[in-house]
Design a protein around this motif. Sequence first.
Motif, mmCIF file in Angstrom:
data_model
loop_
_atom_site.group_PDB
_atom_site.id
_atom_site.type_symbol
_atom_site.label_atom_id
_atom_site.label_comp_id
_atom_site.label_asym_id
_atom_site.label_seq_id
_atom_site.Cartn_x
_atom_site.Cartn_y
_atom_site.Cartn_z
ATOM 1 N N GLU A 31 0.764 -1.254 -0.128
ATOM 2 C CA GLU A 31 0.008 -0.141 0.010
ATOM 3 C C GLU A 31 0.968 1.032 -0.059
ATOM 4 O OE1 GLU A 31 -2.414 -0.566 3.311
ATOM 5 O OE2 GLU A 31 -3.366 -2.112 2.459
ATOM 6 N N GLY A 32 2.386 1.058 0.188
ATOM 7 C CA GLY A 32 2.998 2.132 -0.050
ATOM 8 C C GLY A 32 3.532 2.809 1.281
ATOM 9 N N PHE A 33 3.448 2.171 2.497
ATOM 10 C CA PHE A 33 3.549 2.475 3.602
ATOM 11 C C PHE A 33 5.239 3.131 3.737
ATOM 12 C CE2 PHE A 33 5.013 2.368 8.178
ATOM 13 C CZ PHE A 33 3.875 2.826 8.810
ATOM 14 N N LEU A 34 6.155 2.376 3.294
ATOM 15 C CA LEU A 34 7.457 2.588 3.183
ATOM 16 C C LEU A 34 7.937 3.822 2.385
ATOM 17 C CD1 LEU A 34 9.438 -0.468 3.808
ATOM 18 C CD2 LEU A 34 8.797 1.159 5.543
ATOM 19 N N ASP A 35 7.034 4.253 1.504
ATOM 20 C CA ASP A 35 7.258 5.575 0.565
ATOM 21 C C ASP A 35 7.464 6.543 1.351
ATOM 22 O OD1 ASP A 35 7.288 3.641 -1.583
ATOM 23 O OD2 ASP A 35 4.966 4.103 -2.168
ATOM 24 N N GLU A 36 6.617 6.700 2.558
ATOM 25 C CA GLU A 36 6.514 7.994 3.132
ATOM 26 C C GLU A 36 6.947 7.784 4.871
ATOM 27 O OE1 GLU A 36 5.814 10.709 1.834
ATOM 28 O OE2 GLU A 36 5.501 9.688 -0.034
#
Length: 134
Positions: A31-36
Amino acid sequence: MFALSTRNGTGSPAWSGTATTVSRGMRLIEEGFLDESSVADLADRLGIGPRHLLRLFLHHTGATPSEVAATRRVQAAKRLIDRTAMPLSEIAFAARFHSIRRFNDAFRAIYGRPPSSFRRTEGTGAVVTPRQVN
């Protein structure tokens, strides 16, 4: 006497078992958690420490959470290269890379060649500089 930590108690998200914890982590990464956020933030969200999260990911997936996230970004970029005519620089940022250099380095690390080598030539459908990747 010592106090029991509630961090890994029955009320914590980690109580369901290590495979479930890794599965939840994978879902958050997808879900992109580590993108931010950081790996420490991911560990905290899962109710475990960062070092334990690293051990669990290495045991269950053979990769660190950061490596899983990087692979996810490369796969998303590869799909865009295959399916769109977007310029590679736009693809890099659409796939959540923070720089063109990291985009290129990630492709070289995973595929052994730059992202431009996956771009199809116009009219032929052939891949530019086709090379088998071991």
